[in-house]
Design an enzyme around this catalytic site. Structure first.
Site, short mmCIF file in Angstrom:
data_model
loop_
_atom_site.label_atom_id
_atom_site.label_comp_id
_atom_site.label_asym_id
_atom_site.label_seq_id
_atom_site.Cartn_x
_atom_site.Cartn_y
_atom_site.Cartn_z
N HIS A 1 27.71 -7.98 4.56
CA HIS A 1 28.27 -6.72 5.04
C HIS A 1 28.54 -6.82 6.54
O HIS A 1 27.79 -7.45 7.28
CB HIS A 1 27.33 -5.54 4.74
CG HIS A 1 25.97 -5.65 5.37
ND1 HIS A 1 25.67 -5.16 6.62
CD2 HIS A 1 24.81 -6.20 4.92
CE1 HIS A 1 24.40 -5.39 6.90
NE2 HIS A 1 23.85 -6.03 5.88
N ASP B 1 29.11 -3.92 8.36
CA ASP B 1 28.62 -2.73 9.05
C ASP B 1 27.23 -2.98 9.62
O ASP B 1 26.46 -3.80 9.11
CB ASP B 1 28.61 -1.52 8.11
CG ASP B 1 27.60 -1.64 6.98
OD1 ASP B 1 27.57 -2.71 6.33
OD2 ASP B 1 26.84 -0.68 6.74
N ASP C 1 21.47 -9.11 11.18
CA ASP C 1 21.75 -8.33 9.97
C ASP C 1 23.17 -7.78 10.00
O ASP C 1 23.39 -6.65 10.37
CB ASP C 1 20.73 -7.19 9.87
CG ASP C 1 20.71 -6.52 8.52
OD1 ASP C 1 21.40 -6.99 7.60
OD2 ASP C 1 20.01 -5.50 8.39
N GLU D 1 26.81 -1.10 3.87
CA GLU D 1 25.55 -1.46 3.19
C GLU D 1 24.39 -0.71 3.83
O GLU D 1 23.41 -0.39 3.17
CB GLU D 1 25.32 -2.97 3.29
CG GLU D 1 24.17 -3.49 2.43
CD GLU D 1 22.83 -3.53 3.18
OE1 GLU D 1 21.80 -3.79 2.52
OE2 GLU D 1 22.82 -3.30 4.41
N GLU D 2 24.53 -0.41 5.11
CA GLU D 2 23.44 0.18 5.87
C GLU D 2 23.38 1.70 5.76
O GLU D 2 22.33 2.30 6.02
CB GLU D 2 23.58 -0.18 7.36
CG GLU D 2 23.57 -1.67 7.67
CD GLU D 2 22.18 -2.27 7.58
OE1 GLU D 2 21.25 -1.57 7.12
OE2 GLU D 2 22.02 -3.43 7.98
N GLU E 1 21.50 -11.91 3.54
CA GLU E 1 20.55 -11.02 4.23
C GLU E 1 19.49 -11.85 4.97
O GLU E 1 19.15 -12.96 4.54
CB GLU E 1 19.87 -10.10 3.22
CG GLU E 1 20.74 -8.98 2.70
CD GLU E 1 21.02 -7.91 3.73
OE1 GLU E 1 20.32 -7.85 4.77
OE2 GLU E 1 21.97 -7.13 3.52
N HIS F 1 17.71 -4.64 13.22
CA HIS F 1 17.72 -3.20 13.50
C HIS F 1 17.01 -2.84 14.81
O HIS F 1 16.82 -1.65 15.09
CB HIS F 1 17.08 -2.39 12.35
CG HIS F 1 17.86 -2.45 11.07
ND1 HIS F 1 17.72 -1.53 10.06
CD2 HIS F 1 18.80 -3.32 10.63
CE1 HIS F 1 18.53 -1.83 9.06
NE2 HIS F 1 19.20 -2.93 9.39
#
EC number: 3.5.1.18
Length: 380
Positions: free
Chosen positions: A71, A73, A104, A136-137, A166, A351
């Site tokens: 992903h 995003d 990520d 995805e987030e 991931e 994150h």
């Protein structure tokens, strides 16, 4: 010509694709892959609230089709003033790449693109593809990977095996392969009573008492002891609310929320029955609501996990652990479409402010991906 995964990572990081916005990230990847002969489909799904842009790119038409999923995003940056550098600058200092999405999971995407660019496509007996989600987030993930998978089905496109990038690694790149994930189910319990004055409890019915009994029993219920591939399922109470600011009023309602992360010894239905039976033992005046984020699954160890473990051993010299720990990922959707396992960078700074990864780790991940592709297609 082979792609440099670091330079590509810096370029992809520069797009501030905070979920569910895209800001050019999908088009950039599409243009990059097109230069290597991939047929690219930019797929937009959504509603009146949001439009999510995704990418499916494929080189070749034969089987087996090896797909890499990821992903573009990213989560919000938080206070950008607390970052060492602009979160979208892709700055390198002391051989460490900084930026939102480095871990990520933009750099993993770039590592696989770079790995593919090293392969002589004429030696591939089959096809290689990319499934890249634009959400995805966030809260609109249904317009990401699940929507692309439906599009693949509708267009008679088959994936034989999928590798998700991931961030699975713990201490060092390649030390952990995810071969499955725990399921996640949320419960909302509402206990009802009768409001009244605290001085006259006989004229009221306090629902807090029943909720305390329910939560005590749930907290002391052992769901299972785990198994060979999964840790024990765990239940966590996340909130208890009465919405009552007055100290002299018995509330008429209390709400509790809890989440269960569960292994393949349970289903969402079996867990609902457990929680529902506990509530029913305590009181008739309750309501129970559920929301399933994903079911537990496992891709049992076999030739694909063996290939990836072999690639890791060849590049890093270490033996990878096969794991099902951690949270959910889009693999929970892909597992209904084809076998899937996951491998990416270390998840230590995912994150977080100053999200980063050593440059050497990204090169190492690229080498692992390349070796896996070679083993998958039996290329020397």
């Amino acid at each position: 010509m082979a792609i440099d995964p670091i330079k590509l990572s810096q370029e992809l990081i520069s797009f501030p694709s905070i979920t569910p916005t895209d800001n050019g990230a999908i088009d950039f990847l599409s243009n990059t892959l097109s230069q290597y002969g991939f047929t690219c489909h930019v797929l937009t799904f959504g509603d009146d609230q949001v439009q999510v842009r995704n990418l499916y790119a494929q080189l070749g038409n034969g089987s087996p089709n090896l797909c890499f999923a990821g992903h573009t995003d990213v989560v919000p940056t938080g206070d950008s003033e607390k970052w060492k550098f602009d979160p979208f600058s892709g700055k390198i200092e002391d051989n460490i790449l900084y930026g939102r999405g480095v871990v990520d999971m933009k750099s993993a995407i770039c590592a696989f693109v770079a790995a593919v660019s090293r392969i002589d496509f004429n030696q591939i007996n089959g096809s290689i593809s990319f499934l890249i989600s634009g959400d995805e987030e966030g809260n609109y993930f249904k317009y990401g990977t699940p929507a692309v998978l439906k599009w693949l089905t509708d267009n008679n496109k088959k994936i034989d095996f999928c590798l998700v990038g991931e961030p699975t690694s713990q201490s060092s790149v390649g030390d952990t392969i995810k071969i499955g994930r725990r399921g996640s189910i949320n419960f909302k319990i509402v206990c009802n009573g009768v409001q009244g004055h605290v001085a006259y409890p006989h004229l009221a019915e306090n629902p807090v008492d029943n909720m305390i009994s329910i939560l005590y029993k749930i907290s002391n219920t052992v769901l299972d002891n785990g198994n060979e591939y999964f840790q024990p399922s765990n239940c966590e109470i996340t909130s208890v609310d009465v919405g009552n600011t007055a100290t002299n009023v018995i509330p008429d309602k209390i709400t509790a929320n809890l989440n269960i992360r569960y292994n393949d010894m349970h289903t969402s239905e079996s867990l609902f029955n457990i929680i529902n039976n506990i509530c029913a033992e305590i009181t008739e005046k309750y309501e129970l609501f559920t929301a399933v984020s994903g079911s537990s699954f496992i891709t049992h160890p076999g030739k694909h996990s063996d290939m990836l473990s072999s690639a890791i051993k060849k590049v890093t010299g270490q033996d990878a652990i096969l794991s099902t720990s951690g949270g959910t990922s889009d693999a929970r959707f892909i597992k209904d479409f084809c076998p899937v396992i996951e491998l990416g960078l270390s998840n230590e700074t995912a994150h977080k402010i100053n999200e980063h990864a050593p440059v050497d780790d990204i090169y190492k991940l690229t080498d692992i991906y390349e070796e896996f592709i070679r083993q998958f297609f039996n290329i020397s």
